[in-house]
Design an enzyme around this catalytic site. Structure first.
Site, short mmCIF file in Angstrom:
data_model
loop_
_atom_site.label_atom_id
_atom_site.label_comp_id
_atom_site.label_asym_id
_atom_site.label_seq_id
_atom_site.Cartn_x
_atom_site.Cartn_y
_atom_site.Cartn_z
N LYS A 181 65.53 -24.07 -13.74
CA LYS A 181 64.22 -23.44 -13.56
C LYS A 181 63.29 -23.99 -14.62
O LYS A 181 63.74 -24.33 -15.73
CB LYS A 181 64.33 -21.92 -13.73
CG LYS A 181 63.25 -21.14 -13.02
CD LYS A 181 63.58 -20.98 -11.56
CE LYS A 181 62.70 -20.00 -10.86
NZ LYS A 181 63.30 -19.60 -9.59
N1 GLU Z 1 61.76 -20.77 -6.43
C1 GLU Z 1 62.60 -20.53 -5.33
C2 GLU Z 1 63.79 -19.67 -5.74
O1 GLU Z 1 63.75 -18.97 -6.71
C3 GLU Z 1 62.99 -21.80 -4.61
C4 GLU Z 1 63.73 -22.80 -5.44
C5 GLU Z 1 63.93 -24.14 -4.74
O2 GLU Z 1 63.55 -24.25 -3.60
O3 GLU Z 1 64.45 -25.03 -5.39
O4 GLU Z 1 64.79 -19.61 -5.06
#
Ligand code: GLU
Length: 419
Positions: free
Chosen positions: A109
């Protein structure tokens, strides 16, 4: 052994959830320690020329939790109150989410501490491009693939993709997911998280032998994810009785009209004074009587302070980490089922995986194919989690965590320790 710290942040919540299943699964101390730690954390400073000519330095991060099952995957969040601890929790959660639903990625993240709503489009673009440049050494198609998250969108992904491609020397669509469709995005990606939540609600409704018609739904956070859930559930005959934005919400026990809500928000930038509805705070919205409560805004919303006031028959975690472990325990005792985030909102990363596969193959699918494959994965995942929860006589979160952690542990063990 895990330290006994008071739960104060999303990071503590994530650690507690891991520690709880580590005990149930009797994980060895070695593996447990590996999972509690990170493979890499990068902190970057991002100097930006503001529109008024001044220079401002923002802080950004990319946290890579675990890559035992594949390249790191996870969104990029822009938020004024973002902390490194939040990102650690969210990165770890991505490891579990990808593992649970069987997409071949690890967890990461990233994010920037900023209030994107106060930045001009030019400032936002410069911020995004400089951040991308700063994290370039650790991202890549087979390394780490960012995506949208809170306050980031397909335009931001387009700037990220362009910055990476310019520096790389050739067009590299697979470097991010959640891009616009005309530069390698996948059909169905924008609505994927909301659609996935709806598929999961459908599975839960079926297993609880409830009926969609007239079901009262409360949605905290009527943004991209929440409003897609609202739209789809309205079409299926549910009554959306309350919704909110970060500025507060509105409630009408007889139901709110989805299209009218969207139109009003577009014109006014909030739901304040929305006709024929009572204004409510985000906190009181959580305590409304309803059949399904979907917290789809930020983390740590249901805590030990309000868990005993929840009057929903089912909670579906649209956001990441909206329920603290103490609240989870109270809800468990009160027999209010919770569909955990790593299952409920996995639709986003599942279609991100489809997007990446399409980019790598340079071969694109129709929306029907994307949604049908998404439905298959979520139906199978729900079934696996539900069956294990019955078998182990535990809640859905614990079952989901056991399944997810097991696959990561198996990957760590078969790969062995380098050197
Ligand atoms: N931000 C989204 C999540 O928390 C998608 C992450 C992604 O598609 O890599 O799952």
């Amino acid at each position: 052994m895990p330290e006994k710290t008071k739960i104060t942040s999303a990071w503590q919540t994530a650690l507690t959830q891991l520690d709880n299943v580590a005990k149930i699964m009797m994980l060895t101390e070695d593996v447990h320690q590996l999972l509690r730690n990170f493979e890499r954390i990068l902190t970057v400073s991002i100097p930006i020329r503001m529109d008024n000519g001044s220079l401002r330095v923002f802080n950004g991060f990319r946290v890579q939790h675990n890559s035992a099952r594949g390249p790191y995957k996870g969104g990029v969040r822009y938020h004024p109150e973002l902390t490194l601890d939040d990102l650690k929790a969210l990165a770890m959660e991505m490891t579990w989410k990808c593992s649970l639903v069987g997409v071949p990625f690890g967890g990461a993240k990233g994010g920037i501490i900023c209030n994107s709503k106060t930045l001009s489009k030019g400032e936002l673009e410069r911020l995004t491009r400089r951040y991308t440049y700063a994290i370039m050494p650790i991202i890549g198609i087979g390394k780490d693939i960012p995506a949208p998250d809170v306050n980031t969108n397909e335009q931001i992904m387009a700037w990220m993709m362009d910055t990476y491609s310019m520096n790389n020397g050739y067009c590299t669509p697979g470097i991010v997911t959640g891009k616009p469709v005309n530069i390698g995005g996948s059909l169905g990606r924008t609505d994927a998280t909301g659609l996935g939540i709806t598929f999961t609600i459908a599975n839960a409704i079926k297993s609880k032998k409830m009926n969609f018609k007239g079901l009262k739904v409360v949605i905290q956070g009527y943004g991209n994810v929440g409003s897609t859930v609202g739209k789809l559930l309205s079409e299926m005959g549910c009554k959306i009785v309350a919704v909110s934005s970060s500025k507060g919400g509105v409630y009408n026990p007889k139901g709110l009209n989805h299209n009218a809500l969207m139109k009003y928000y577009k014109e006014h930038g909030s739901f304040e004074n929305f006709p024929n509805a009572e204004s409510i705070t985000n906190a009181s919205l959580l305590e409304l009587p309803c059949d399904v409560l979907v917290p789809a805004a930020m983390g740590n919303q249901v805590t030990k302070e309000n868990a005993d006031k929840i009057r929903a028959r089912l909670i579906v975690e649209g956001a990441n980490g909206p329920i603290t472990p103490e609240a989870d325990q109270i809800l468990k005792e009160r027999k209010i089922p919770v569909i955990p985030d790593i299952l409920a909102n996995a639709g986003g990363v599942i279609v991100s995986y489809f997007e990446w596969v399409q980019d790598v193959q340079c071969y694109f699918w129709c929306e029907h194919e994307v949604n049908a494959k998404l439905n298959n994965i979520l139906d199978r995942s729900y079934e696996e989690v539900f069956q294990l929860s019955q078998e182990k006589k535990t809640n859905l979160r614990t079952a989901a965590m056991i399944l997810a952690v097991k696959k990561v542990v198996d990957a760590i063990q078969v790969r062995g320790l380098y050197p």
